[in-house]
Design a protein around this motif. Sequence first.
Motif, short mmCIF file in Angstrom:
data_model
loop_
_atom_site.label_atom_id
_atom_site.label_comp_id
_atom_site.label_asym_id
_atom_site.label_seq_id
_atom_site.Cartn_x
_atom_site.Cartn_y
_atom_site.Cartn_z
N CYS A 16 -43.36 -26.79 44.70
CA CYS A 16 -42.89 -28.14 45.04
C CYS A 16 -43.18 -29.12 43.91
O CYS A 16 -42.36 -30.00 43.61
CB CYS A 16 -43.57 -28.66 46.30
SG CYS A 16 -43.03 -27.84 47.79
N CYS A 19 -40.71 -28.96 41.36
CA CYS A 19 -39.37 -29.25 41.87
C CYS A 19 -39.21 -30.72 42.23
O CYS A 19 -38.38 -31.42 41.68
CB CYS A 19 -39.12 -28.37 43.09
SG CYS A 19 -37.72 -28.86 44.12
N ARG A 20 -40.00 -31.17 43.17
CA ARG A 20 -40.09 -32.60 43.54
C ARG A 20 -38.85 -33.16 44.21
O ARG A 20 -38.70 -34.38 44.31
CB ARG A 20 -40.43 -33.45 42.31
CG ARG A 20 -41.69 -32.96 41.63
CD ARG A 20 -42.17 -33.89 40.56
NE ARG A 20 -43.51 -33.48 40.14
CZ ARG A 20 -44.25 -34.14 39.28
NH1 ARG A 20 -43.81 -35.25 38.74
NH2 ARG A 20 -45.45 -33.72 38.96
N TYR A 21 -37.95 -32.32 44.65
CA TYR A 21 -36.73 -32.85 45.27
C TYR A 21 -37.03 -33.61 46.55
O TYR A 21 -36.27 -34.47 46.95
CB TYR A 21 -35.76 -31.69 45.58
CG TYR A 21 -34.92 -31.25 44.41
CD1 TYR A 21 -35.25 -31.60 43.11
CD2 TYR A 21 -33.77 -30.50 44.61
CE1 TYR A 21 -34.47 -31.19 42.04
CE2 TYR A 21 -32.98 -30.09 43.55
CZ TYR A 21 -33.34 -30.43 42.26
OH TYR A 21 -32.56 -30.02 41.21
N CYS A 22 -38.12 -33.29 47.21
CA CYS A 22 -38.39 -33.90 48.52
C CYS A 22 -39.22 -35.16 48.43
O CYS A 22 -39.66 -35.68 49.45
CB CYS A 22 -39.07 -32.88 49.43
SG CYS A 22 -37.93 -31.55 49.86
N PHE A 29 -45.35 -35.77 48.99
CA PHE A 29 -44.90 -35.37 47.66
C PHE A 29 -45.39 -36.31 46.57
O PHE A 29 -45.87 -35.84 45.54
CB PHE A 29 -43.38 -35.16 47.67
CG PHE A 29 -42.99 -34.01 48.56
CD1 PHE A 29 -43.04 -32.72 48.09
CD2 PHE A 29 -42.66 -34.23 49.88
CE1 PHE A 29 -42.74 -31.65 48.93
CE2 PHE A 29 -42.36 -33.17 50.73
CZ PHE A 29 -42.40 -31.88 50.25
N CYS A 56 -38.25 -31.54 54.82
CA CYS A 56 -38.33 -30.77 53.59
C CYS A 56 -38.07 -29.29 53.83
O CYS A 56 -37.84 -28.54 52.89
CB CYS A 56 -39.69 -30.97 52.91
SG CYS A 56 -41.07 -30.29 53.83
N CYS A 60 -34.80 -27.60 51.71
CA CYS A 60 -35.29 -26.72 50.64
C CYS A 60 -34.32 -25.57 50.36
O CYS A 60 -33.99 -24.81 51.25
CB CYS A 60 -36.67 -26.16 50.99
SG CYS A 60 -37.36 -25.25 49.59
N MET A 61 -33.93 -25.45 49.10
CA MET A 61 -33.07 -24.33 48.70
C MET A 61 -33.89 -23.06 48.55
O MET A 61 -33.34 -21.99 48.33
CB MET A 61 -32.31 -24.65 47.41
CG MET A 61 -33.17 -25.05 46.24
SD MET A 61 -33.71 -26.77 46.46
CE MET A 61 -34.50 -27.10 44.90
N TYR A 62 -35.21 -23.17 48.62
CA TYR A 62 -36.08 -22.01 48.46
C TYR A 62 -36.67 -21.52 49.79
O TYR A 62 -37.61 -20.75 49.80
CB TYR A 62 -37.25 -22.36 47.54
CG TYR A 62 -36.86 -22.80 46.15
CD1 TYR A 62 -35.91 -22.08 45.41
CD2 TYR A 62 -37.45 -23.90 45.57
CE1 TYR A 62 -35.58 -22.48 44.13
CE2 TYR A 62 -37.13 -24.30 44.28
CZ TYR A 62 -36.19 -23.59 43.56
OH TYR A 62 -35.87 -23.98 42.29
N ILE A 70 -40.40 -20.84 50.48
CA ILE A 70 -41.08 -22.12 50.70
C ILE A 70 -40.86 -22.58 52.13
O ILE A 70 -39.73 -22.64 52.62
CB ILE A 70 -40.52 -23.19 49.72
CG1 ILE A 70 -40.69 -22.76 48.28
CG2 ILE A 70 -41.20 -24.54 49.97
CD1 ILE A 70 -42.11 -22.67 47.81
#
Lengths: 369, 497
Positions: A16, A19-22, A29, A56, A60-62, A70
Motif C-alpha cells: 500500500c 501504491c497509495r491509491y487509497c 493511508f 479500499c 484495490c486492483m491487488y 491485498i
Amino acid sequence: MLTELLEEANRQLTICNACRYCEGYCAVFPALEIRRELGRGDMVYLANLCHDCRACYYACMYKPPHEFAINIPEVLSAVREQTYSRYGWPQFMTRLLGSGALRTVVTSLVAALLIAAGIALFAPNHRIFGVVTGPESFYQLVPFLVLVSVFSGLGVYVLAVIVASGLKFWRDTQGRLRDMLSLRALRAAGADTLQLRYLRGGGEGCYYPEDVPSMARRTMHSLVFYGFLLDFAATVSAAVLQDFLGVLPPYPLLSVPVMLGVTGGVMMVVGTTALVRLKQTSDARPSSPSMVVKDYGFLAALNLVATTGLLLLALRDSPLLGAALAVHLGSLVILFLTMPYGKFVHFAYRYLALVQSSVESRRTEQWGD
Amino acid sequence: MTTSHPAGNTGIADVPPPWPVPSTASPAALRSLAGVEWDVVVIGSGNAALVAALTACQTVERVLVLERAPQHMRGGNTRHTRNIRCAHDTGDVFTPGTYSVDELFSDLQGVGRGPVNPALALFAVGESQTIPGWMADHGVRWQQPLAGTLNLNRTNRFFLGGGTALVNHYARTAELAGIRIAYEAAASDFRLSGDRRVTRVVLESADGPVDIPTRAVVVASGGFEANNGWLKRYWGDAADNYLVRGTPYNDGSMLARLLDLGAGVAGDPRGFHAIAVDARAPRFDGGIATRLDSVPYSIVVNRDGLRFSDEGRDIWPKRYASWGGLIAEQDGQIAYSVYDAQAAPLFMPSMYPAYTGASVAEVARLAGLDPDRVVRTVAEFNAHIDPTGRFDPGRLDGCGTRGLDPPKSNWALPIQGPPFHILPLRTGITFTFMGLAVNELAQVLDTDGRPFTNVYAAGEVMSGNILSSGYLAGFGLTIGSVFGRIAGREAAQHSAH
Ligand SMILES: Cc1cc2nc3c(=O)[nH]c(=O)nc-3n(C[C@H](O)[C@H](O)[C@H](O)COP(=O)(O)OP(=O)(O)OC[C@H]3O[C@@H](n4cnc5c(N)ncnc54)[C@H](O)[C@@H]3O)c2cc1C
Ligand code: HEM
Ligand code: SF4
Ligand code: SF4
C-alpha cells in the motif's frame, strides 16, 4: 519479532505504501505514508484507525485472487481484534472473556445467573413473581445497597481496566502524553468520533453489505452509540432525582429518566438489530472471522440489555416484574464484564488513534502514469 | 468474412495472438447474448469502453459490453490508473490554477517526437476540458486534497481510489442504465457485409462460434503489450525480459483482426510507454506498486557494473518514462540502482526490500554484481561530483558531476554512508501505441483512409494516432475518454438511423 499476523499486515501495508491509491479514503493511508518502516506499535495504531469501511478493498486492483493478495480491512480487523486481548488486563480475565465465543458466553452466563440467584435470595419474601408497586418497588426486590455496590463496583472496574488498557495502547503506539491532552487534537478527534467521519468511506458511505456504498452502517452505529449515551444519561438523571431531589423510583412515563431510557433503548434495539442484519448479508471476504465473533457478541449483549430494559418498563406493574428485573440486571452484568475485553473497548483505542492521527501532519508525494 | 488465421495483409500483424480468442463463459451464457440485434456492441471494459457504452446508452437502448476477462479482472489497464490530464482555464480545489489548451498541447509536443496526427491531438486536448465534468456526472469522485498539503497537481486530476474504483463506478452506473456487461466473453472475429460494415461480432464458445448481431461496434480492447510474440517482432528476444505492468488480456487480438480486415495503421510499432520497475515484479499485472523512483537519487549501473545514462537529466516526472527504454537497451534488459542511507528516504518506498549491505562491495555481491567493478564505478562517480553543488531534491539543483561520462546533471549525492542499497530494475511496459487509424468521429479508417461504416475505436487501441514515442502521464485516460465519448455517440447515432 512480529507475529505471523503482523508480518502479513506489514507485507500488505508495504505494498500500500508503494501504491497509495487509497490515500483519499481515510486517515490510515496518510498515516502510513509518513512511516517507511512499520513496527508493531505502528500497525496496532493503523489497525485501530481503520474504520472498516471497506472502500479500499473494493478499490484495490491487488485484492485476491491477485497474487499480491491485498485485503486491508481483513488484516487490520484481525490485528485490531488482537489488540483487544493484548491490552486488556488482568490477563486471566482476557483469557476468560476476551477469547473465544463459547468461553465468553459461558463465563458471562454463569456470572449473570449468580446475580439473578442473588436477587432471588435477597428479594424479601421471595416475591419474585408477585406484583410489586408503589414507591421503592425495585428496592423491595433488590436492596438498594446491593444494587449500588454491585454496579458501581463493576463500573469502576470497567473504567479502570479501560483506562489502563488505553494507556498501555498509547505507550505502545508511541503516543506522547502531551498530545493526548492537546486541546486541538482532542477537538479534531472528538469531531471525527462524533460524526464517525471515516465510516463515510471517502464520501459516499461505507461498502456494506456489498460493493455499493451506503450510509447504513454509519447511521445504525450512530443509533447504537447515541442510544447508549442516552441510556447512560437516563441512569445519571435517575441518580440525580433520587439522591439530590429525593424522588424514588419507579418514575412516571413522562419523567426525564424514563423518556431518555426509552428513547435510548429503542435506538439501541433498532440499531443493533439492523447491524446484525447488515453483517449477515455482508460480503464476508473483507472481514476477519475472529472479529466477526466479537462483533456479534457485543451486538447481542447490547441488544439484550436494551430489550430487557424496555421489557422491564413494560412489565413493571405486572407479576413478572421480579423476573424481568433479574434478567435485565443479569444482562447488564454480562455487558459490564465483557466490556473491557470484548468489542466495547474499541471506542477507547479508536478515540486514541484518532487523537494521534490529528496530531500527525500529513503530506503526500505521488503521481500516476 | 473469415474466421481463419489472420494472414496479416498489412504485414504488421503477422505475429498473431492466440487464434481464435476463446471465450470462457458457458456456451449457454454466450448464446443468450445472440438473441437480439444490439444497437451497439462495445469490445473491452476499460475506460474507453465504458465511456463509450455510457454515452451510447443516452441515445439507444440495447448496448452490450463484451469483456474477455473474468469479472475480477474487468477494466483492463484502467484498473491500474490513478489520474487524468485535462486542460482547464479556471482551476478548482482538485486541479488549481490554469492549464490552458495551448500549454497541454505544447507539453504533448514536447514528449518524444510529438503527436503523430497533430490535428487530432489538438482536437483531443480541446475536448479534454469537458471530461472531468462528464466523469463526475457518471459517478466518479475526486480525491480531496489531503489535510495539511497544498494541492500541487495543477495538470492531473486524481480520482478517488484509483482506476479500479473508477471502473466500479462506471460499471455500476452502466448496469443501472440498463447496459449489459458480459464477462469471459471475448470478441474473436467480425462478419462484414457489403462495404466495410460489420453485421456480427463472433464469439468463440466451447461449442463453437456464436454470432452476435449488431448495428455498430466500438473497439476499445487496449494495446498489444501483453502479446510477447508481437512485441518480439520489433524488439527481438529482449522482449522476453520485459514485464507487463497491466492486464495479461491486452494481446491486441482485435487490433490484429481489424488490420487483417483492411484497417489502416497509426503510429510507430515500437512506440510504447515503459518505465523502470522492480525486476522481481510479476510478469503481468504488477501495476503501480512495482514502479521504482530511486533513479534520480542513485546511480544506475548495468549487468557489468557500468553506468550508462544521466540519472539526473530532468525532474523525475518528466524523465521516468525514458528509463523503460534505456534499460531495454542494456544486456539482459536489467539494471541496478545503487544508493546509500542518505538517499533512501528521498523517494517513494518500494514494495520489495532493497538489497542492503554495510559496504558497496557487500551489497553488490548480494545483488549478483561484480563487487570490484561496482566499487570502482561508485568511487569514480563520487570523485567527479562538483564540490560546489548544493543538493536540493525540490528542484533542478545543478548539483552534478564534472568530467564524467555519462554525466549526472542533478542531485549528484556522494554514495558514501552505510548501509548501502541496490534495487534491481527491469523494463515494465505500460502500453503500446501502434493502433487503428481513426478520424475525428472515431471511425476506423481503412488503408486508403476511407472509414468503416459502423466501426469505431477508442483508447489504447487507437492511441498511436496521437502518441509517437513519448508519453505524458495521465494522457492515456484522456485519449480514451475523449474518443470513447465520440465513439459511443457516433455508434449510437449510426444505429438510431
Ligand atoms: C500500472 C499502470 C498505471 C497507469 N496509470 C495511468 C494513469 O494514472 N493515467 C492514465 O491516463 N493512464 C494510465 N495508464 C495507462 C492506461 O491504463 C491506459 O491509457 C487506459 O486505461 C487504457 O484504457 P483502454 O480502455 O483503452 O484499455 P484497457 O483499460 O486496457 O481495457 C481494454 C480491455 O479490453 C479487453 N479485451 C482485450 N481484447 C479483447 C477481446 N478480444 N474481447 C473482449 N475484450 C477484450 C481487455 O481484457 C481489457 O479489459 C496506466 C497503465 C498502467 C499499466
Ligand atoms: C469513540 C467512539 C466510537 C468510535 C470512533 C466507534 C467506531 C466504530 C467503528 C469504526 C466500528 C466499525 C469497525 C469495527 O467493527 O471495529 C464500530 C463498530 C461498532 N461499534 Fe462503535 N465506536 C465508538 C463508540 C461506540 C459505542 C459507545 C458503542 C455502543 C455502546 C458502539 C457500538 C458499536 C457496535 C455495536 C459495533 C459493531 C457494529 C458491527 O459489527 O456492525 N461504538 N464502532
Ligand atoms: S489497498 Fe490496494 S489500491 Fe489501496 S493503497 Fe493498498 S495496494 Fe493500493
Ligand atoms: S477499510 Fe476503510 S477505513 Fe479501513 S483502511 Fe480501508 S479505506 Fe481506510
